[in-house]
Write a protein that holds these residues in place. Structure first.
Motif, short mmCIF file in Angstrom:
data_model
loop_
_atom_site.label_atom_id
_atom_site.label_comp_id
_atom_site.label_asym_id
_atom_site.label_seq_id
_atom_site.Cartn_x
_atom_site.Cartn_y
_atom_site.Cartn_z
N PRO A 1 0.80 -1.23 0.00
CA PRO A 1 0.00 0.00 0.00
C PRO A 1 0.83 1.28 0.00
CG PRO A 1 -0.14 -1.11 2.13
CD PRO A 1 0.52 -2.06 1.18
N ASP A 2 2.10 1.19 0.35
CA ASP A 2 2.98 2.37 0.36
C ASP A 2 3.73 2.58 -0.95
OD1 ASP A 2 2.32 2.99 3.03
OD2 ASP A 2 3.80 1.55 3.77
N TYR A 3 3.53 1.67 -1.91
CA TYR A 3 4.26 1.77 -3.18
C TYR A 3 3.76 2.95 -4.01
CZ TYR A 3 5.90 0.65 -7.86
OH TYR A 3 6.48 0.71 -9.11
N PHE A 4 4.68 3.66 -4.62
CA PHE A 4 4.34 4.69 -5.60
C PHE A 4 5.52 4.91 -6.53
CE2 PHE A 4 6.44 7.03 -2.24
CZ PHE A 4 7.14 8.04 -2.88
N ILE A 5 5.27 5.59 -7.64
CA ILE A 5 6.30 5.86 -8.64
C ILE A 5 6.65 7.34 -8.56
CG2 ILE A 5 6.87 5.84 -11.10
CD1 ILE A 5 4.77 3.61 -11.42
N PRO A 6 7.80 7.69 -8.03
CA PRO A 6 8.15 9.11 -7.84
C PRO A 6 8.09 9.90 -9.14
CG PRO A 6 9.69 7.69 -6.66
CD PRO A 6 8.86 6.79 -7.53
N ASN A 7 7.47 11.06 -9.06
CA ASN A 7 7.44 12.06 -10.14
C ASN A 7 6.67 11.62 -11.40
OD1 ASN A 7 9.04 13.93 -8.65
ND2 ASN A 7 10.87 12.76 -9.22
N ARG A 8 5.93 10.52 -11.33
CA ARG A 8 5.20 10.10 -12.52
C ARG A 8 4.19 11.16 -12.98
NH1 ARG A 8 1.69 4.54 -13.22
NH2 ARG A 8 1.09 5.05 -11.07
N PHE A 9 3.58 11.85 -12.02
CA PHE A 9 2.59 12.88 -12.36
C PHE A 9 3.06 14.28 -11.94
CE2 PHE A 9 -0.01 8.97 -11.93
CZ PHE A 9 -0.49 8.91 -13.23
N LYS A 10 4.36 14.47 -11.98
CA LYS A 10 4.91 15.76 -11.58
C LYS A 10 4.32 16.88 -12.43
CE LYS A 10 9.30 18.15 -10.77
NZ LYS A 10 10.79 18.06 -10.86
N ASN A 11 3.87 17.93 -11.75
CA ASN A 11 3.30 19.13 -12.39
C ASN A 11 1.98 18.87 -13.11
OD1 ASN A 11 5.50 20.71 -11.55
ND2 ASN A 11 6.69 20.07 -13.33
N LYS A 12 1.37 17.72 -12.90
CA LYS A 12 0.05 17.44 -13.45
C LYS A 12 -1.02 17.80 -12.41
CE LYS A 12 1.64 15.62 -17.28
NZ LYS A 12 1.46 16.29 -18.59
N THR A 13 -2.20 18.13 -12.88
CA THR A 13 -3.32 18.45 -12.00
C THR A 13 -4.41 17.40 -12.19
OG1 THR A 13 -2.84 20.81 -12.12
CG2 THR A 13 -5.04 20.17 -11.37
#
Length: 340
Positions: free
Chosen positions: A52-64
């Motif tokens: 549950p703590d997994y994520f991909i850093p910066n995949r959606f950087k600057n996206k809204t």
């Protein structure tokens, strides 16, 4: 008492939610409130859920990104993960305190987030969420239209079945206008109105975009005892295909996800409602016990539900650039439920 064994031989197998499809084990009607030893799955090896703590850093950087139904379950998991992956997020919910708390948590972790309180089936809320996105961050890139209900009882209200039974899931000849109207309004009209405002902004920007609508396995097949929910989720899948056709030329991809049994607070509440319903009907479960588990749930040693994070992983993939060739799809994120 094990919650699954409380609900044997009930129609809960029919009740897919935005949060997934709650299910119960088969047994004799006399055992509805008993708690015998849980039958183990037949699999030789369980499939471990995503961390549950997994994520991909910066995949959606600057996206809204807008996420509706952000207060609980899959919506909360989705908005937290996209914020960790760099997005500016707008959470929308009619559970004001819980929704605000999720946004506050994101901000405390260093994320950028705004909360919009309201009902997604109203023009006011659907317009406001897009306005907040644009006013705060200058644009709207993606949206997850997750908000939905299984019945017509307000999610923040305590359960009192005798007073609320006219608002709960029922077969057609027993269903009330109140049950039908609220579920259709929130699940179908809510998705339509949110998409309408999201698409207005995305078309005006002319920068493409992506939308994921949260449907259900109940939008891919029929289930007993829940006509409004089944109809509403079939409508969500139809809206998804229609919009995918209309907006492909604008570079906007639109898909839906169709989960089966998923562990969320909405589903947990449904267990309580169905327990009360079965007791009141003296164990009459109708056709609901013909099939109750997905492939992965049946074989798992503990018959576990899918986790919200497993569902969110697919939603975010469909938003991401990795899904650049996918649109108009009704993804069966159902553990193999519709495969057999």
């Amino acid at each position: 008492m094990n919650r699954r064994n409380m609900l044997k031989n009930t129609t809960l197998a029919t009740l897919g939610a935005s949060a997934g499809l709650a299910c119960a084990n088969e047994s004799n009607k006399s055992e509805i409130l008993s708690s015998p030893t849980q039958e183990k799955g037949i699999g030789k090896k369980d499939v471990a859920p995503i961390n549950p703590d997994y994520f991909i850093p910066n995949r959606f950087k600057n996206k809204t990104i807008i996420v509706t139904g952000c207060a609980r379950g899959m919506g909360a998991a989705a908005i937290k993960r996209v914020a960790r992956e760099g997005a500016n997020v707008i959470g929308v919910d009619w559970l004001k305190e819980e929704g605000s708390a999720v946004i506050d948590e994101i901000i405390k972790e260093g994320g950028s987030a705004k909360f919009v309180y309201g009902d997604v089936s109203t023009n006011e809320t659907s317009k406001e969420m897009v306005k907040v996105a644009v006013d705060s961050y200058g644009k709207l890139d993606y949206a997850i239209n997750n908000a939905g209900v299984m019945d017509a009882i307000f999610p923040g209200d305590p359960i009192d079945y005798e007073k609320q039974k006219h608002l709960t899931f029922s077969r057609c000849h027993e269903a009330t206008d109140e049950y039908w109207d609220v579920v259709m309004r929130v699940n179908t009209t809510g998705v339509f109105k949110c998409m309408r405002e999201e698409l207005k902004q995305m078309v005006a920007q002319n920068q493409g975009g992506a939308i994921v609508n949260v449907a259900s396995v109940a939008g891919l097949r029929g289930f007993s005892g829940t006509p409004s929910y089944v109809a509403s989720k079939h409508a969500v899948n139809g809206l998804t295909k229609n919009a995918a056709i209309d907006y492909a030329e604008f570079g906007i991809r639109i898909n839906s996800v169709c989960m089966a049994n998923t562990a969320t607070p909405m589903v947990e509440r449904a267990y309580k409602l169905v327990t009360a319903k079965v007791k009141a009907s003296k164990g009459d479960a109708g056709m609901g016990t013909i099939k109750t588990k997905s492939l992965l749930q049946y074989t798992d040693s503990n018959h576990r539900d899918a986790t919200p994070e497993e569902q969110v992983a697919v939603m975010l993939f469909l938003l991401s650039d990795e899904a650049s060739n996918i649109t108009g799809a009704n993804y069966a994120t159902d553990g193999g439920f519709t495969s057999y």
